[in-house]
Design an enzyme around this catalytic site. Sequence first.
Site, PDB file in Angstrom:
ATOM      1  N   ARG A   1       4.820  -3.343   4.050  1.00 41.94           N
ATOM      2  CA  ARG A   1       5.209  -2.280   3.769  1.00 41.94           C
ATOM      3  C   ARG A   1       3.710  -1.290   3.093  1.00 41.94           C
ATOM      4  O   ARG A   1       2.234  -1.543   4.050  1.00 41.94           O
ATOM      5  CB  ARG A   1       5.632  -2.712   1.717  1.00 41.94           C
ATOM      6  CG  ARG A   1       4.160  -3.902   1.037  1.00 41.94           C
ATOM      7  CD  ARG A   1       4.692  -4.892  -0.313  1.00 41.94           C
ATOM      8  NE  ARG A   1       3.586  -5.117  -0.314  1.00 41.94           N
ATOM      9  CZ  ARG A   1       3.100  -6.194  -1.259  1.00 41.94           C
ATOM     10  NH1 ARG A   1       3.864  -6.721  -2.435  1.00 41.94           N
ATOM     11  NH2 ARG A   1       1.774  -6.320  -1.570  1.00 41.94           N
TER      12      ARG A   1
ATOM     13  N   TYR B   1     -12.845 -11.675  -0.700  1.00 43.68           N
ATOM     14  CA  TYR B   1     -12.559 -10.809   0.251  1.00 43.68           C
ATOM     15  C   TYR B   1     -13.598 -10.064   0.498  1.00 43.68           C
ATOM     16  O   TYR B   1     -13.412  -9.366   2.048  1.00 43.68           O
ATOM     17  CB  TYR B   1     -11.613 -10.076  -0.960  1.00 43.68           C
ATOM     18  CG  TYR B   1     -11.069  -8.191  -0.720  1.00 43.68           C
ATOM     19  CD1 TYR B   1      -9.729  -8.743  -0.286  1.00 43.68           C
ATOM     20  CD2 TYR B   1     -11.196  -7.280  -0.612  1.00 43.68           C
ATOM     21  CE1 TYR B   1      -8.824  -7.627   0.853  1.00 43.68           C
ATOM     22  CE2 TYR B   1     -10.718  -6.140  -0.210  1.00 43.68           C
ATOM     23  CZ  TYR B   1      -9.817  -6.134   0.449  1.00 43.68           C
ATOM     24  OH  TYR B   1      -8.981  -5.445   0.472  1.00 43.68           O
TER      25      TYR B   1
HETATM   26  N1  NAD Z   1      -4.715  -0.898  -0.861  1.00 48.94           N
HETATM   27  C1  NAD Z   1      -6.528  -0.556  -1.038  1.00 48.94           C
HETATM   28  O1  NAD Z   1      -7.180   0.101  -1.386  1.00 48.94           O
HETATM   29  C2  NAD Z   1      -6.951  -1.250   0.295  1.00 48.94           C
HETATM   30  C3  NAD Z   1      -8.188  -0.548   0.291  1.00 48.94           C
HETATM   31  C4  NAD Z   1      -9.023  -1.330   0.880  1.00 48.94           C
HETATM   32  C5  NAD Z   1      -8.520  -2.181   2.197  1.00 48.94           C
HETATM   33  N2  NAD Z   1      -7.324  -2.126   1.841  1.00 48.94           N
HETATM   34  C6  NAD Z   1      -6.598  -3.295   3.086  1.00 48.94           C
HETATM   35  O2  NAD Z   1      -5.386  -2.804   3.860  1.00 48.94           O
HETATM   36  C7  NAD Z   1      -4.407  -3.389   4.426  1.00 48.94           C
HETATM   37  C8  NAD Z   1      -3.210  -3.245   3.440  1.00 48.94           C
HETATM   38  O3  NAD Z   1      -3.325  -3.373   2.309  1.00 48.94           O
HETATM   39  P1  NAD Z   1      -2.595  -2.519   1.191  1.00 48.94           P
HETATM   40  O4  NAD Z   1      -2.882  -2.311   0.185  1.00 48.94           O
HETATM   41  O5  NAD Z   1      -0.794  -1.708   2.063  1.00 48.94           O
HETATM   42  O6  NAD Z   1      -1.468  -4.329   0.913  1.00 48.94           O
HETATM   43  P2  NAD Z   1       0.008  -5.079   0.793  1.00 48.94           P
HETATM   44  O7  NAD Z   1      -0.558  -6.225  -0.552  1.00 48.94           O
HETATM   45  O8  NAD Z   1       0.162  -3.604   0.413  1.00 48.94           O
HETATM   46  O9  NAD Z   1       0.103  -5.434   1.845  1.00 48.94           O
HETATM   47  C9  NAD Z   1      -0.088  -6.268   2.773  1.00 48.94           C
HETATM   48  C10 NAD Z   1       1.080  -6.373   3.600  1.00 48.94           C
HETATM   49  O10 NAD Z   1       0.813  -7.936   4.089  1.00 48.94           O
HETATM   50  C11 NAD Z   1       1.333  -8.699   4.125  1.00 48.94           C
HETATM   51  N3  NAD Z   1       0.617 -10.186   4.602  1.00 48.94           N
HETATM   52  C12 NAD Z   1      -0.171 -10.649   3.389  1.00 48.94           C
HETATM   53  N4  NAD Z   1       0.330 -11.798   3.912  1.00 48.94           N
HETATM   54  C13 NAD Z   1       0.739 -11.888   5.538  1.00 48.94           C
HETATM   55  C14 NAD Z   1       0.337 -13.090   6.440  1.00 48.94           C
HETATM   56  N5  NAD Z   1      -0.361 -13.917   6.857  1.00 48.94           N
HETATM   57  N6  NAD Z   1       0.940 -13.244   7.472  1.00 48.94           N
HETATM   58  C15 NAD Z   1       1.500 -11.736   7.581  1.00 48.94           C
HETATM   59  N7  NAD Z   1       1.383 -10.919   7.014  1.00 48.94           N
HETATM   60  C16 NAD Z   1       1.068 -11.112   5.776  1.00 48.94           C
HETATM   61  C17 NAD Z   1       2.121  -8.761   3.228  1.00 48.94           C
HETATM   62  O11 NAD Z   1       3.554  -9.878   3.118  1.00 48.94           O
HETATM   63  C18 NAD Z   1       2.627  -6.920   2.499  1.00 48.94           C
HETATM   64  O12 NAD Z   1       3.807  -7.240   3.535  1.00 48.94           O
HETATM   65  C19 NAD Z   1      -5.105  -4.815   3.380  1.00 48.94           C
HETATM   66  O13 NAD Z   1      -5.534  -5.868   4.569  1.00 48.94           O
HETATM   67  C20 NAD Z   1      -6.608  -4.379   2.484  1.00 48.94           C
HETATM   68  O14 NAD Z   1      -7.305  -5.251   2.547  1.00 48.94           O
HETATM   69  C21 NAD Z   1      -6.156  -1.492   1.057  1.00 48.94           C
END
Ligand code: NAD
Length: 450
Positions: free
Chosen positions: A223, A356
Amino acid sequence: MSDRYIDFANSSIGHRLVGAIGLPSPVRLERWQAGRLRPVDGALLLGGGALAAKVGGFASKLTDAVFGYGTGPWEANPWIPGQGPKLKAVVFDASELLHTDQLKQLREFFQPLLRSLGPSAHIVILGRAPDTQRDPFAASAQRALEGFSRSLAKELRNGGTLQLLYIDEGADDQLEGALRFFLSPKSAFISGQVLRLRPCATQVADWTRPLAGRKALVTGAARGIGASIAETLARDGAEVILLDVPPAKNDLEALAARLGGRSIALDICAADAATQLIEHLPDGVDIVVHNAGITRDKTLANMTPEFWDAVLAVNLNAPQVLTKALLDSGTLRDNGRVILLASISGIAGNRGQTNYAASKAGLIGLAQAWAPLLGERGISINAVAPGFIETQMTAHIPFALREAGRRMSSLGQGGLPQDVAEAVAWLGQPGSGAVSGQALRVCGQSVLGA
Ligand SMILES: NC(=O)c1ccc[n+]([C@@H]2O[C@H](COP(=O)([O-])OP(=O)(O)OC[C@H]3O[C@@H](n4cnc5c(N)ncnc54)[C@H](O)[C@@H]3O)[C@@H](O)[C@H]2O)c1
């Protein structure tokens, strides 16, 4: 989650109201649409030194409307302020500005054209990395470009962006790939960034499918940003392998099937995760995107050991352990690309996110430290640091903080998963080995940690 304020600010009543009371006025950013071929849809203006002439050599592949402004060694139609067409893209070579007196050329070039920029216009300034200059005054002038670029990026309106690229001697042949990205809507949510391009032996063969023939692994792909990355890599021709935790298996398999790829249901923190991963990749892999990440926010006074450990394990330890295993086993091929999803929290710090931010800063450190060693095998490693991106992760942020996160950037809005995915896809390209050990922020020039 949709940003209703942008809809309001762009409605006819909202536009007048927002202007009258001085509220932020974010515009709808132009983004890359499937089927589009030309990076620049309109006039591209060239100016400055000899690197601009190099750009002139391939500019007709970027757009069919190329103009030159000022005296310079390019062949293009002259652009006249107030009479020429609205500009969609601008490239200015500032690499020959080697003394304080010469910096006024920045003002002389840019001032007349600022009112002629079209919507979502993209500007790139070219320079030479200050540490490549022997003369301290020249180094100082080239460093001055950074302050100029970041400031002008903040002054642009109407969805405009600006980046500074330092081009090493011998890296000119990677300019086309970088400009195809930074002058196009693929970089819609990136602004005020400074990157360095070094020589790179590999090149993109087919710009319609720049990742053709490459195998790409994306973690956390069920996702959000990970799913968008998988879609974008597949769009660009890569064979995708999607990984996520076993409870996400159904979503993962459905997406993998739609993209013609494979799926791996695996917790990246499992004790045998590295062994399992290598077994799933018998033919090797070219691009590894460590996207899986979690938050467990608490101020440090209230931080439990479980919250601390979980975030450091998923976000930092797993990418370290898995990348090393993929390298040691030879699974990650020569000329591979490793992309680590960091965050601007890891650059600026964020209240309630000591765990984080530590994990994300650690990823940036990992990229910096590993880049020179991996470079011996042609492998690049970079961090992509998103700012506020509209996903389930940010939908859970309390309303006031969410609004602040969206508006506190030069573009005045949150980004979309596609914006992060486009940056990852660009860094995954064969020619993007020119960039390594760096952090590319996809944050609309957020004021946090700028
Ligand atoms: N959304 C934002 O604004 C934002 C900002 C900065 C950084 N990020 C980074 O971008 C990345 C994606 O973020 P997102 O918003 O799509 O997050 P999200 O929570 O929507 O998706 C994260 C995905 O990682 C998977 N995951 C978590 N733990 C896991 C594990 N142990 N093994 C395998 N899969 C695992 C989850 O099941 C999920 O599908 C992350 O690393 C997040 O820290 C996001």
